[in-house]
Design a protein around this motif. Structure first.
Motif, PDB file in Angstrom:
ATOM      1  N   LEU A 397     -95.008  17.606  -3.029  1.00  0.00           N
ATOM      2  CA  LEU A 397     -95.207  18.498  -1.883  1.00  0.00           C
ATOM      3  C   LEU A 397     -96.121  19.662  -2.249  1.00  0.00           C
ATOM      4  CD1 LEU A 397     -91.567  18.549  -0.450  1.00  0.00           C
ATOM      5  CD2 LEU A 397     -93.535  17.269   0.410  1.00  0.00           C
ATOM      6  N   GLU A 398     -95.945  20.191  -3.456  1.00  0.00           N
ATOM      7  CA  GLU A 398     -96.816  21.283  -3.909  1.00  0.00           C
ATOM      8  C   GLU A 398     -98.253  20.787  -4.077  1.00  0.00           C
ATOM      9  OE1 GLU A 398     -94.951  22.514  -7.478  1.00  0.00           O
ATOM     10  OE2 GLU A 398     -93.328  23.638  -6.497  1.00  0.00           O
ATOM     11  N   CYS A 399     -98.396  19.590  -4.608  1.00  0.00           N
ATOM     12  CA  CYS A 399     -99.718  19.009  -4.826  1.00  0.00           C
ATOM     13  C   CYS A 399    -100.435  18.779  -3.482  1.00  0.00           C
ATOM     14  CB  CYS A 399     -99.571  17.686  -5.577  1.00  0.00           C
ATOM     15  SG  CYS A 399    -101.119  16.997  -6.188  1.00  0.00           S
ATOM     16  N   ILE A 400     -99.688  18.298  -2.492  1.00  0.00           N
ATOM     17  CA  ILE A 400    -100.266  18.079  -1.158  1.00  0.00           C
ATOM     18  C   ILE A 400    -100.693  19.403  -0.540  1.00  0.00           C
ATOM     19  CG2 ILE A 400     -99.720  17.350   1.203  1.00  0.00           C
ATOM     20  CD1 ILE A 400     -97.912  15.181  -0.020  1.00  0.00           C
ATOM     21  N   ALA A 401     -99.851  20.432  -0.703  1.00  0.00           N
ATOM     22  CA  ALA A 401    -100.169  21.747  -0.136  1.00  0.00           C
ATOM     23  C   ALA A 401    -101.427  22.338  -0.758  1.00  0.00           C
ATOM     24  CB  ALA A 401     -98.984  22.692  -0.334  1.00  0.00           C
ATOM     25  N   ASP A 402    -101.647  22.060  -2.028  1.00  0.00           N
ATOM     26  CA  ASP A 402    -102.816  22.615  -2.732  1.00  0.00           C
ATOM     27  C   ASP A 402    -104.077  21.775  -2.539  1.00  0.00           C
ATOM     28  OD1 ASP A 402    -101.175  24.590  -3.648  1.00  0.00           O
ATOM     29  OD2 ASP A 402    -100.846  23.681  -5.623  1.00  0.00           O
ATOM     30  N   SER A 403    -103.905  20.557  -2.029  1.00  0.00           N
ATOM     31  CA  SER A 403    -105.023  19.616  -1.988  1.00  0.00           C
ATOM     32  C   SER A 403    -105.798  19.708  -0.677  1.00  0.00           C
ATOM     33  CB  SER A 403    -104.513  18.184  -2.170  1.00  0.00           C
ATOM     34  OG  SER A 403    -105.543  17.243  -1.981  1.00  0.00           O
ATOM     35  N   GLU A 404    -107.067  19.377  -0.741  1.00  0.00           N
ATOM     36  CA  GLU A 404    -107.903  19.262   0.458  1.00  0.00           C
ATOM     37  C   GLU A 404    -108.361  17.820   0.651  1.00  0.00           C
ATOM     38  OE1 GLU A 404    -111.112  22.014   0.158  1.00  0.00           O
ATOM     39  OE2 GLU A 404    -109.820  23.786   0.193  1.00  0.00           O
ATOM     40  N   ALA A 405    -107.621  16.887   0.067  1.00  0.00           N
ATOM     41  CA  ALA A 405    -107.991  15.475   0.146  1.00  0.00           C
ATOM     42  C   ALA A 405    -107.898  14.982   1.586  1.00  0.00           C
ATOM     43  CB  ALA A 405    -107.077  14.644  -0.749  1.00  0.00           C
ATOM     44  N   GLY A 459     -94.447   7.565   1.276  1.00  0.00           N
ATOM     45  CA  GLY A 459     -95.111   6.308   1.564  1.00  0.00           C
ATOM     46  C   GLY A 459     -96.251   6.127   0.581  1.00  0.00           C
ATOM     47  N   ILE A 460     -96.505   4.880   0.193  1.00  0.00           N
ATOM     48  CA  ILE A 460     -97.587   4.584  -0.744  1.00  0.00           C
ATOM     49  C   ILE A 460     -98.369   3.396  -0.212  1.00  0.00           C
ATOM     50  CG2 ILE A 460     -98.193   3.850  -3.077  1.00  0.00           C
ATOM     51  CD1 ILE A 460     -95.681   5.198  -4.112  1.00  0.00           C
ATOM     52  N   TRP A 461     -99.676   3.544  -0.158  1.00  0.00           N
ATOM     53  CA  TRP A 461    -100.539   2.410   0.148  1.00  0.00           C
ATOM     54  C   TRP A 461    -101.744   2.469  -0.779  1.00  0.00           C
ATOM     55  CZ3 TRP A 461    -100.115  -2.136   2.091  1.00  0.00           C
ATOM     56  CH2 TRP A 461    -101.252  -2.874   2.400  1.00  0.00           C
ATOM     57  N   GLU A 462    -101.873   1.406  -1.573  1.00  0.00           N
ATOM     58  CA  GLU A 462    -102.914   1.345  -2.589  1.00  0.00           C
ATOM     59  C   GLU A 462    -102.827   2.588  -3.476  1.00  0.00           C
ATOM     60  OE1 GLU A 462    -106.544   0.521  -0.430  1.00  0.00           O
ATOM     61  OE2 GLU A 462    -106.040  -1.607  -0.270  1.00  0.00           O
ATOM     62  N   GLU A 463    -103.851   3.449  -3.492  1.00  0.00           N
ATOM     63  CA  GLU A 463    -103.846   4.599  -4.402  1.00  0.00           C
ATOM     64  C   GLU A 463    -103.504   5.910  -3.697  1.00  0.00           C
ATOM     65  OE1 GLU A 463    -104.155   4.373  -7.733  1.00  0.00           O
ATOM     66  OE2 GLU A 463    -104.083   2.229  -7.295  1.00  0.00           O
ATOM     67  N   PHE A 464    -102.972   5.828  -2.480  1.00  0.00           N
ATOM     68  CA  PHE A 464    -102.687   7.042  -1.699  1.00  0.00           C
ATOM     69  C   PHE A 464    -101.183   7.181  -1.497  1.00  0.00           C
ATOM     70  CE2 PHE A 464    -102.549   9.599   2.259  1.00  0.00           C
ATOM     71  CZ  PHE A 464    -103.368  10.639   1.878  1.00  0.00           C
ATOM     72  N   VAL A 465    -100.662   8.391  -1.658  1.00  0.00           N
ATOM     73  CA  VAL A 465     -99.240   8.666  -1.480  1.00  0.00           C
ATOM     74  C   VAL A 465     -99.090   9.850  -0.539  1.00  0.00           C
ATOM     75  CG1 VAL A 465     -99.225  10.111  -3.578  1.00  0.00           C
ATOM     76  CG2 VAL A 465     -97.059   9.233  -2.670  1.00  0.00           C
ATOM     77  N   TRP A 466     -98.082   9.767   0.341  1.00  0.00           N
ATOM     78  CA  TRP A 466     -97.841  10.856   1.289  1.00  0.00           C
ATOM     79  C   TRP A 466     -96.343  11.055   1.479  1.00  0.00           C
ATOM     80  CZ3 TRP A 466     -99.403   5.964   2.485  1.00  0.00           C
ATOM     81  CH2 TRP A 466     -98.639   5.238   3.389  1.00  0.00           C
ATOM     82  N   ALA A 467     -95.975  12.232   1.930  1.00  0.00           N
ATOM     83  CA  ALA A 467     -94.570  12.545   2.200  1.00  0.00           C
ATOM     84  C   ALA A 467     -94.207  12.085   3.598  1.00  0.00           C
ATOM     85  CB  ALA A 467     -94.330  14.043   2.051  1.00  0.00           C
ATOM     86  N   VAL A 468     -93.034  11.478   3.730  1.00  0.00           N
ATOM     87  CA  VAL A 468     -92.530  11.051   5.037  1.00  0.00           C
ATOM     88  C   VAL A 468     -91.655  12.165   5.573  1.00  0.00           C
ATOM     89  CG1 VAL A 468     -91.113   9.380   6.275  1.00  0.00           C
ATOM     90  CG2 VAL A 468     -92.612   8.622   4.410  1.00  0.00           C
ATOM     91  N   THR A 469     -92.049  12.755   6.711  1.00  0.00           N
ATOM     92  CA  THR A 469     -91.292  13.884   7.272  1.00  0.00           C
ATOM     93  C   THR A 469     -90.465  13.445   8.445  1.00  0.00           C
ATOM     94  OG1 THR A 469     -93.200  14.434   8.648  1.00  0.00           O
ATOM     95  CG2 THR A 469     -93.017  15.548   6.537  1.00  0.00           C
TER      96      THR A 469
END
Length: 469
Positions: A397-405, A459-469
């Protein structure tokens, strides 16, 4: 095709719309609505004389004839005659060959672009919007599209039958105020008899009679542009029998209509073609369209198929639960996510067959719990994660918050998902010492993300991961 001449009051929505905008905006809106009426005339859906007479009636009722600046009788005459003209001698002939479905090409698309600029609403005019025309406030709105999704057997069609009965009878539904009663047409692309049995159960249980609800049990190819005329003519036939207009069309299931002639709900192209055809239905009918569909194998990821479906609908409702079902709004254009209803199903005895066996069906129970608060969110079970996966989730969650991906455009990834690459997440875990880079970081990382994915929080698909809210 002979022109259909529906009652002139089918165009009364124009008068309603004009009454909702300031007087100095009415002429521009009248011109816009007149052009839409002209499309119905040229499509053989409306008689020219009916359209012309009704537009004159509306113009006079709103004092547009004689309005200073542009409201002279000559100007109004030009607007109306231009709108309802069946042909334009100055236009070059259009191609007439059939497309892949054997249909004539889209004439409007092939016409040369008009030179008039598009009507613009400027920033300081943003308050001049048309109010929503609700059937059930906060859920069923004319001109909008909704989707109700769930696994097979989870109560989708049962809930839709209850909604149909409430819309047709003008009764409030689970805290949603009924603003009007309207006709309902159910296009049951599968299991039409199940809808008929459920409607019969409501007749018997609640003593209902004469509700304006009709069921069609034919499979419709929603990718074929001809479905537009088929749906419109079916609804107009129902309106003649009802003696009132239809406000709600239910299509069950949407996927069946896409697959009817080889379409694929996993393809955004096919989803968008079906959605465009239904929007063209709404251009001719002042209706709400409710689509019934399925969730995928992983319910947390929402509707099965391409996420173009999620992007097109105004409201998406997901149904979960075993005994007590929970219907939750998981996507809406202009309201928060919330619990819509909690309900249970009950078996209803319709009588006996010719061998004396009971005929039963399931409908929504009358004691299906209370009405949830309008803004209530579904309570998710408290997760009991081990310490390391819990720390891993916090780091993600911290990594997602800091990222602009940027979220990859992929039908397997929700359009609204925010995430990072697996590499970026693993580097954050090593940096924060959640996993030991000098030990066996690969195995530790795998244990963390497998645990979190099985818990349904990522959730994970290939090389991408995201948080399920």
């Amino acid at each position: 095709m002979d022109q259909i001449s529906p009652p002139a009051d089918r165009l009364d929505y124009i008068s309603r719309d004009l009454s909702l905008v300031p007087k100095d905006e009415r002429m521009a809106l009248f011109v816009e609505r007149a052009q839409a009426v002209g499309d119905l005339v040229r499509g053989d859906f409306l008689n020219t004389s009916v359209a012309r007479d009704k537009l004159w009636e509306i113009a006079r009722a709103h004092n547009l004839v004689g309005l200073p600046g542009s409201g002279s009788e000559e100007f109004i005459a030009n607007v109306i005659e231009s709108a309802v003209a069946l042909t334009d001698e100055n236009e070059p002939p259009l191609p007439t060959g059939p497309d892949a479905y054997g249909s004539a090409p889209d004439v409007d698309r092939l016409k040369p672009a008009r030179s008039q600029p598009l009507k613009l609403t400027y920033f300081d005019e943003s308050s001049h919007f048309v109010l929503k025309r609700s059937i059930l406030k906060g859920l069923i709105v004319r001109g909008e599209t909704s989707a109700f999704i769930a696994p097979p057997g989870a109560g989708k069609s049962a809930l839709m039958t209850e909604l149909a009965v409430h819309c047709a009878s003008g009764k409030d539904w689970r805290g949603h105020k009924a603003k009007e009663a309207c006709g309902v047409v159910i296009l049951a692309l599968e299991r039409a008899d199940l809808y008929r049995r459920r409607l019969q159960a409501y007749r018997m249980r609640d003593g209902l009679k004469g509700l304006p609800v009709a069921v069609a049990g034919t499979v419709i190819d929603l990718l074929n542009p001809n479905c537009i005329d088929l749906i419109v003519s079916t609804v107009r036939a129902a309106e003649k029998t009802f003696g009132r207009d239809v406000g709600l069309i239910i299509i069950d299931t949407y996927a069946k209509g896409i697959a009817a002639n080889g379409g694929d709900e996993d393809k955004a192209r096919d989803q968008n073609r079906a959605a465009a055809n239904l929007r063209n239905v709404q251009a001719q009918l002042d209706v709400h369209i409710a689509l019934v569909g399925h969730t995928g194998k992983n319910e947390d990821r929402g509707a099965r198929g391409s996420n173009a479906h999620l992007g097109d609908v105004d409201v998406m409702v997901q149904i979960t639960g075993e005994g007590t079902k929970v219907a939750e709004i998981i996507k809406a254009n202009d309201q928060p996510q919330r619990v819509l209803a909690e309900f249970k199903l009950e078996a209803f005895d319709l009588g006996s067959d010719d061998e004396g066996d009971a005929i039963t069906t399931s409908i929504v129970s009358t004691d299906s719990g209370g009405v949830p608060p309008a803004t209530a969110a579904r309570k998710k079970p408290k997760l009991n994660l081990p310490d390391k996966p819990k720390a891993g989730l916090r780091a993600l969650l911290e990594c997602i918050a800091d990222s602009e991906a940027q979220t990859p455009i992929d039908e397997h990834i929700p359009a609204t998902a925010k995430g990072v690459t697996l590499v970026a997440w693993r580097e954050r875990l090593e940096k924060t010492r959640v996993i030991n880079p000098k030990g066996n970081p690969r195995q530790e990382f795998q244990r963390i993300h497998v645990t979190l994915k099985n818990a349904g929080v990522i959730g994970i698909w290939e090389e991408f991961v995201w948080a399920v809210t």
